[in-house]
Design a protein around this motif. Structure first.
Motif, PDB file in Angstrom:
ATOM      1  N   GLU A  52       0.815  -1.215   0.000  1.00 12.54           N
ATOM      2  CA  GLU A  52       0.000   0.000   0.000  1.00 12.54           C
ATOM      3  C   GLU A  52       0.847   1.263   0.000  1.00 12.54           C
ATOM      4  OE1 GLU A  52      -4.209   0.569   1.753  1.00 12.54           O
ATOM      5  OE2 GLU A  52      -2.838   1.308   3.289  1.00 12.54           O
ATOM      6  N   ALA A  53       1.963   1.254   0.721  1.00  8.98           N
ATOM      7  CA  ALA A  53       2.825   2.440   0.740  1.00  8.98           C
ATOM      8  C   ALA A  53       3.360   2.736  -0.656  1.00  8.98           C
ATOM      9  CB  ALA A  53       3.975   2.244   1.726  1.00  8.98           C
ATOM     10  N   ALA A  54       3.753   1.704  -1.374  1.00 12.05           N
ATOM     11  CA  ALA A  54       4.249   1.888  -2.732  1.00 12.05           C
ATOM     12  C   ALA A  54       3.131   2.358  -3.661  1.00 12.05           C
ATOM     13  CB  ALA A  54       4.865   0.591  -3.249  1.00 12.05           C
ATOM     14  N   LEU A  80       0.519   4.191  -2.792  1.00 11.59           N
ATOM     15  CA  LEU A  80       0.284   5.600  -2.496  1.00 11.59           C
ATOM     16  C   LEU A  80       1.345   6.479  -3.157  1.00 11.59           C
ATOM     17  CD1 LEU A  80      -1.287   7.793  -1.012  1.00 11.59           C
ATOM     18  CD2 LEU A  80       0.082   7.303   1.023  1.00 11.59           C
ATOM     19  N   GLU A  81       2.586   6.052  -3.091  1.00 13.89           N
ATOM     20  CA  GLU A  81       3.654   6.821  -3.738  1.00 13.89           C
ATOM     21  C   GLU A  81       3.461   6.874  -5.250  1.00 13.89           C
ATOM     22  OE1 GLU A  81       7.490   5.449  -2.598  1.00 13.89           O
ATOM     23  OE2 GLU A  81       7.297   6.137  -0.514  1.00 13.89           O
ATOM     24  N   ARG A  82       2.972   5.773  -5.830  1.00 11.90           N
ATOM     25  CA  ARG A  82       2.747   5.742  -7.277  1.00 11.90           C
ATOM     26  C   ARG A  82       1.656   6.738  -7.672  1.00 11.90           C
ATOM     27  NH1 ARG A  82       1.442   0.649  -7.816  1.00 11.90           N
ATOM     28  NH2 ARG A  82       3.620   0.013  -8.009  1.00 11.90           N
ATOM     29  N   ILE A  83       0.580   6.785  -6.866  1.00  7.99           N
ATOM     30  CA  ILE A  83      -0.465   7.769  -7.147  1.00  7.99           C
ATOM     31  C   ILE A  83       0.125   9.174  -7.079  1.00  7.99           C
ATOM     32  CG2 ILE A  83      -2.650   8.759  -6.364  1.00  7.99           C
ATOM     33  CD1 ILE A  83      -3.382   6.014  -5.265  1.00  7.99           C
ATOM     34  N   GLY A  84       0.904   9.442  -6.049  1.00 12.44           N
ATOM     35  CA  GLY A  84       1.521  10.757  -5.904  1.00 12.44           C
ATOM     36  C   GLY A  84       2.412  11.111  -7.079  1.00 12.44           C
ATOM     37  N   HIS A  85       3.182  10.137  -7.554  1.00 13.81           N
ATOM     38  CA  HIS A  85       4.060  10.370  -8.713  1.00 13.81           C
ATOM     39  C   HIS A  85       3.238  10.795  -9.924  1.00 13.81           C
ATOM     40  CE1 HIS A  85       7.133   9.686 -11.783  1.00 13.81           C
ATOM     41  NE2 HIS A  85       6.261   8.917 -12.414  1.00 13.81           N
ATOM     42  N   SER A 138       6.078  20.179  -6.915  1.00 16.16           N
ATOM     43  CA  SER A 138       6.292  19.282  -5.777  1.00 16.16           C
ATOM     44  C   SER A 138       5.860  19.933  -4.474  1.00 16.16           C
ATOM     45  CB  SER A 138       7.779  18.892  -5.690  1.00 16.16           C
ATOM     46  OG  SER A 138       8.587  20.043  -5.529  1.00 16.16           O
ATOM     47  N   GLU A 139       5.028  20.985  -4.591  1.00 10.73           N
ATOM     48  CA  GLU A 139       4.573  21.666  -3.389  1.00 10.73           C
ATOM     49  C   GLU A 139       3.787  20.727  -2.479  1.00 10.73           C
ATOM     50  OE1 GLU A 139       3.370  26.060  -3.380  1.00 10.73           O
ATOM     51  OE2 GLU A 139       2.825  25.337  -5.360  1.00 10.73           O
ATOM     52  N   ARG A 140       4.005  20.854  -1.171  1.00  9.93           N
ATOM     53  CA  ARG A 140       3.228  20.083  -0.210  1.00  9.93           C
ATOM     54  C   ARG A 140       1.971  20.858   0.148  1.00  9.93           C
ATOM     55  NH1 ARG A 140       5.476  15.894   2.603  1.00  9.93           N
ATOM     56  NH2 ARG A 140       3.351  15.729   3.388  1.00  9.93           N
ATOM     57  N   ALA A 141       1.019  20.892  -0.761  1.00  8.34           N
ATOM     58  CA  ALA A 141      -0.214  21.635  -0.515  1.00  8.34           C
ATOM     59  C   ALA A 141      -1.423  20.807  -0.898  1.00  8.34           C
ATOM     60  CB  ALA A 141      -0.205  22.950  -1.290  1.00  8.34           C
ATOM     61  N   GLY A 142      -1.376  19.543  -0.545  1.00 13.92           N
ATOM     62  CA  GLY A 142      -2.516  18.689  -0.807  1.00 13.92           C
ATOM     63  C   GLY A 142      -2.317  17.907  -2.074  1.00 13.92           C
ATOM     64  N   MET A 198       3.501  11.953   4.985  1.00 17.24           N
ATOM     65  CA  MET A 198       2.800  11.561   3.761  1.00 17.24           C
ATOM     66  C   MET A 198       3.745  11.745   2.578  1.00 17.24           C
ATOM     67  SD  MET A 198      -0.481  10.794   4.462  1.00 17.24           S
ATOM     68  CE  MET A 198      -1.503  11.217   3.045  1.00 17.24           C
ATOM     69  N   PRO A 199       3.681  10.870   1.571  1.00 13.14           N
ATOM     70  CA  PRO A 199       4.502  11.088   0.373  1.00 13.14           C
ATOM     71  C   PRO A 199       3.990  12.288  -0.410  1.00 13.14           C
ATOM     72  CG  PRO A 199       2.993   9.271   0.011  1.00 13.14           C
ATOM     73  CD  PRO A 199       2.861   9.647   1.462  1.00 13.14           C
TER      74      PRO A 199
END
Length: 414
Positions: free
Chosen positions: A91-93, A95-100, A109-113, A159-160
């Motif tokens: 699941e962690a991977a 989530l990171e894939r969705i973020g990518h 790459s802003e951390r704003a949601g 969070m990633p």
């Protein structure tokens, strides 16, 4: 103003039959995108059983729908990802894939949601379908970016990128679903539903406090818990969550999720509303006679209105004594849930056609016939064009005999 505009991008995927629902709807500053999947314009699933490839396509579909409104993934404030997990998905991977993929469309790459909720399930609606993701976005009248304020309390695991534990935009606050992880990403109280419920609720409280809000600003609470479809599992967790709210509480949806990662027993997210100036916002509550009831007194409401937003908690086929109606009859229970939804909306002077987002959870497996029948019947309650919709099968529900749960967000028109 909350006048509607709808999106169905040219060449976009479709269902097997014509439905009133659209892929996206904009009402005022809010945009809702229905659950996006990897399918053809004829409704056939693509890239069967390939979670990685489907995820990339689904994120692209969300961006495509948002672009119909002059927006994009950079305007997203909340994602909910339903995905099939037989225990082998990291699941962690994931989530990171969705973020990518989100970052590939936003170019930042802003951390704003946005905030994000992951819901692992045994299967999705069709064989080979691995992921379905829905989205909420906010934008200004001319499509401009609204200010978004993230919150990532240090007491919570990181969070990633680009996701945040909480995001504020105007009067609205969304949280990511809170699993019961320590700052070091270790599972706390593995296998203990009650202790993990306390941890998750405490995490939500910390996120809301970072915005100057509290749990009583929650308008919609969603819970996924490790349950077997028995009243005992539902009731224990429901009582524990209820202790965190005063009466009347928020609209609530609580459903079993048997595919949560090993040791995880619950995850909970919240949508809260608090004035940008820190003021408590006025809300009104559904006033319904002869309504169905849960077999337990809880500080949750059938529906509430805050500003233009109306939240209808999960509607199920129970009677006034909390007993299931028409056990085993999916269509009749769906009718009951839709009729109850209509009744709640009517108490605010609204109709089903004021719906902007609806989620239907039905008992079933990855079976085309079941989803087609459920979709067609729910669609028949609406005038086209209707708001966005997501339909997801579940193996069980909070009480024995229940087969469907419908939750709805509507907006008043001016």
């Amino acid at each position: 103003m909350s006048e509607r505009s709808y999106a169905w991008p040219e060449g976009h995927w479709d269902w097997y039959q014509h439905l009133a629902f659209k892929h996206g709807v904009r009402a005022g500053e809010m945009v809702f995108v229905g659950g996006q999947v990897d399918k053809t314009p004829a409704g056939e699933p693509l890239r069967a059983y390939d979670l990685a490839s489907q995820t990339e396509v689904v994120i692209r579909h969300i961006d495509t729908v948002l672009k119909e409104f002059g927006a994009g993934l950079g305007h997203a404030v909340k994602l909910i990802a339903f995905y099939a997990n037989d225990g082998r998905v990291d699941e962690a991977a994931f989530l990171e894939r969705i973020g990518h993929h989100v970052l590939s469309h936003t170019g930042t790459s802003e951390r704003a949601g946005p905030a994000i909720t992951l819901v692992p399930l045994p299967c999705l609606a069709l064989p080979g379908m691995m992921v379905e993701i829905e989205a909420i976005a906010m934008l200004g009248d001319e499509g401009e970016q609204r200010e978004r304020i993230p919150a990532n309390p240090p007491e919570l695991p990181p969070m990633p990128q680009p996701f945040s534990h909480g995001i504020r935009c105007g009067d609205h606050i969304w949280t990511s679903a809170q699993p019961t992880l320590s700052p070091g990403s270790r599972i706390q109280h593995p296998g203990d539903l009650i202790a993990q419920t306390d941890v998750a609720m405490t995490h939500l409280k910390q996120i809301l406090e970072a915005f100057g809000a509290d749990l009583n600003d929650t308008v919609n609470l969603r819970t996924w818990y490790g349950g077997d479809g028995t009243r005992e599992a539902w009731e224990r967790a429901a009582r524990q969550r209820a202790a965190y709210f005063t009466v009347p509480g928020p609209a609530v949806s609580a459903l079993p999720a048997p595919s949560l990662p090993e040791g995880n027993m619950t995850r909970i997210d919240a949508w809260a509303m608090r004035g940008a100036n820190g003021s408590r916002l006025t809300r009104t509550y559904a006033n319904i006679r002869d309504a169905w009831q849960w077999p337990l007194d809880l500080p949750q409401v059938a529906g509430l209105q805050c500003g233009d937003m109306v939240f209808v908690g999960q509607q199920v086929a129970l009677n006034a004594k909390g007993q299931p109606i028409a056990p085993g009859d999916l269509m009749e229970q769906t009718r009951r849930a839709m009729t109850s939804t209509r009744t709640v909306l009517a108490s605010f002077g609204l109709t089903l056609d004021d719906m902007v987002k609806q989620n239907s959870f039905y008992q079933g497996e990855a079976d085309p016939e079941t989803i087609v029948n459920n979709q067609r019947y729910r669609s028949s309650f609406y005038t086209e064009p209707a708001g966005a919709s997501t339909g997801v099968p579940l193996p069980s529900f909070p009480l024995e005999g229940l087969m469907v749960s419908v939750e709805t967000v509507a907006m008043a028109r001016h």
